[in-house]
Design a protein around this motif. Structure first.
Motif, PDB file in Angstrom:
ATOM      1  N   SER A  89      -9.441   7.174 -10.088  1.00 21.83           N
ATOM      2  CA  SER A  89      -8.749   7.764  -8.932  1.00 21.83           C
ATOM      3  C   SER A  89      -9.721   8.516  -8.025  1.00 21.83           C
ATOM      4  O   SER A  89      -9.586   8.499  -6.801  1.00 21.83           O
ATOM      5  CB  SER A  89      -7.639   8.706  -9.411  1.00 21.83           C
ATOM      6  N   GLN A 134      -9.090  17.739  -2.948  1.00 21.62           N
ATOM      7  CA  GLN A 134      -8.234  16.677  -3.475  1.00 21.62           C
ATOM      8  C   GLN A 134      -8.894  15.983  -4.663  1.00 21.62           C
ATOM      9  O   GLN A 134      -8.240  15.677  -5.666  1.00 21.62           O
ATOM     10  CB  GLN A 134      -7.934  15.663  -2.370  1.00 21.62           C
ATOM     11  N   VAL A 135     -10.202  15.732  -4.536  1.00 23.70           N
ATOM     12  CA  VAL A 135     -10.937  15.060  -5.616  1.00 23.70           C
ATOM     13  C   VAL A 135     -10.949  15.917  -6.873  1.00 23.70           C
ATOM     14  O   VAL A 135     -10.798  15.418  -7.995  1.00 23.70           O
ATOM     15  CB  VAL A 135     -12.376  14.730  -5.164  1.00 23.70           C
ATOM     16  N   GLU A 141     -11.864   5.884   0.255  1.00 21.77           N
ATOM     17  CA  GLU A 141     -10.888   6.068   1.333  1.00 21.77           C
ATOM     18  C   GLU A 141     -11.353   7.138   2.310  1.00 21.77           C
ATOM     19  O   GLU A 141     -11.250   6.970   3.535  1.00 21.77           O
ATOM     20  CB  GLU A 141      -9.523   6.436   0.744  1.00 21.77           C
ATOM     21  N   LYS A 185     -10.480   7.705  -4.101  1.00 19.26           N
ATOM     22  CA  LYS A 185     -10.339   8.724  -3.058  1.00 19.26           C
ATOM     23  C   LYS A 185     -11.619   8.841  -2.243  1.00 19.26           C
ATOM     24  O   LYS A 185     -11.583   9.026  -1.014  1.00 19.26           O
ATOM     25  CB  LYS A 185     -10.003  10.074  -3.707  1.00 19.26           C
TER      26      LYS A 185
END
Length: 419
Positions: free
Chosen positions: A28, A19-20, A35, A32
């Motif tokens: 962003s 995802q990163v 989180e 991420k």
């Protein structure tokens, strides 16, 4: 069962990395990471701090949800905080009884109206040097942080480091661009001011010199003519500065169909007197092919006039300056060729930078501000053309102006069109 847990955790970490890697924005990526850190360590909160050299302190740059806004107002000290200790030592730290630990920076607790009961922090490293800290606090259900939690955060610290470095580089580029823009603005303001302030006194000087010429004695005439020549030279410099300022306000060129050889004949005629003074042969190459180009005639006249005057300036007594046209596919190349002093390979692109002079400013003999060629290139590029130079020091230069052929120009006199 332990192996199964490790496999599941590894899969979750890999999913986070995937995802990163899909995120382009450094902000962003950092969001991420915090989180994922809170989720994978089962923590109440997580944050990233970076070191600010000017303050010799740490600053929050990422935290879940709305926490980041109040956190960004804090400057976390290096000597009275867990994050500071982790940064200074470059080692991870786990606190299980954090509520009574004096190293906790309690200002944050008071601002967020909470209590730090447990805490884990790892250094964020770049080239083995700390640049920040990733921390989590208050593991759920009152549990203690473990070495496995530490490994998770150390794993997540890697993409965080890349994002922090990227963010810093972007900021540095933005700062440099802002400085350049400010310097350009100051330079333009100075040029406009100098041009404006010099015009009036120059007009008075030139007017009075003309009167002196008419009434001076013969033995004074040489001195008056020298003064006039110097004043005219200064006037030319002022006009160059003014042209630089005017260039910013040029409207979009209005291209039309322009016959190329008649235009070159006009340029030759306008520069002929300058060539005669230095006994320079100035002509259009007999092999040049006529045709129609698409351009703003007035602007291209300015460009060609400057290129020819420049060639004459840097060509010695008895030299030659030739204009030549060559047609390649849908473009016309107009070359201004001289056998003058030439330009070193190191300077051939730099001469198109504003205010650059190929000669040392203390020894150069030809004057000028180094504005003509930059303005010429900008005028050409405004209408979709190109301008470049081919030269060898001591053997002359060839400036090449390339412009598009006019639509419907299928017939060229004096030669064959190359397709």
């Amino acid at each position: 069962m332990t192996d199964l847990v490790d496999v599941n955790l590894l899969q979750r970490l890999l999913a986070v990395c995937f995802q990163v890697s899909s995120l382009a924005d450094s902000r962003s990526i950092l969001q991420k990471v915090v989180e994922a850190a809170a989720e994978l360590t089962d923590s109440g909160s997580s944050s990233i701090l970076v070191y600010e050299k000017a303050e010799h302190a740490l600053r929050f740059i990422a935290a879940p949800g709305r926490e980041i806004d109040p956190l960004m107002t804090f400057s976390v000290p290096m000597d009275r905080s867990v994050a500071g200790e982790v940064f200074r030592k470059g080692q991870s730290l786990i606190l299980c009884q954090a509520h009574s630990d004096e190293r906790i920076f309690r200002v944050v607790d008071r601002e967020l109206e909470g209590t730090t009961n447990s805490l884990i922090a790892v250094p964020i490293l770049h080239h083995n040097s700390p640049i920040g800290v990733l921390e989590c606090l208050n593991k759920h259900n009152g549990l203690d942080y473990t070495e496995e939690d530490c490994k998770i955060l150390e794993f997540l610290a890697s993409p965080a480091a890349i994002a922090i470095v990227q963010q810093r580089m972007q900021q540095e580029v933005q700062d440099v661009k802002q400085q350049i823009d400010e310097l350009d603005k100051q330079k333009d303001e100075f040029a406009a001011l100098v041009s404006h302030e010099l015009r009036t006194p120059l007009g008075v000087i030139l007017g009075n010199i003309v009167l002196l010429q008419e009434s001076c004695l013969d033995d004074q005439r040489a001195t008056v003519e020298l003064i006039l020549k110097s004043a005219l030279h200064l006037s030319e410099i002022v006009e160059q500065i003014s042209n630089l300022d005017d260039l910013k306000h040029l409207e979009h060129p209005e291209p039309g169909r322009v016959a190329i050889l008649p235009l070159l004949d006009e340029i030759i005629l306008s520069c002929d007197s300058s060539a005669l003074k230095k006994e320079i042969t100035l002509c259009v190459d007999p092999d040049s092919i006529d045709g129609w180009i698409s351009c703003d005639r007035d602007q291209i006249t300015i460009v060609l006039h400057h290129l020819v005057k420049n060639a004459l300036k840097f060509t010695g007594l008895g030299g030659s300056v030739r204009l030549r046209t060559d047609w390649i596919s849908d473009s016309c190349q107009i070359s201004v060729i001289d056998n003058g002093v030439g330009i070193s390979s190191a300077d051939q692109e730099r001469i198109f930078n504003r205010f650059f002079q190929a000669e040392d400013h203390l020894t150069r003999r030809h004057g000028g501000l180094g504005l003509g060629l930059p303005i010429a290139r900008e005028l050409v590029e405004l209408q979709g053309g190109r301008l470049w130079v081919e030269s060898e020091l001591g053997k002359g230069s060839k400036f090449i102006l390339q412009l598009p052929r006019a639509e419907g120009d299928d017939h060229l006199t004096g030669g064959v069109f190359i397709t």
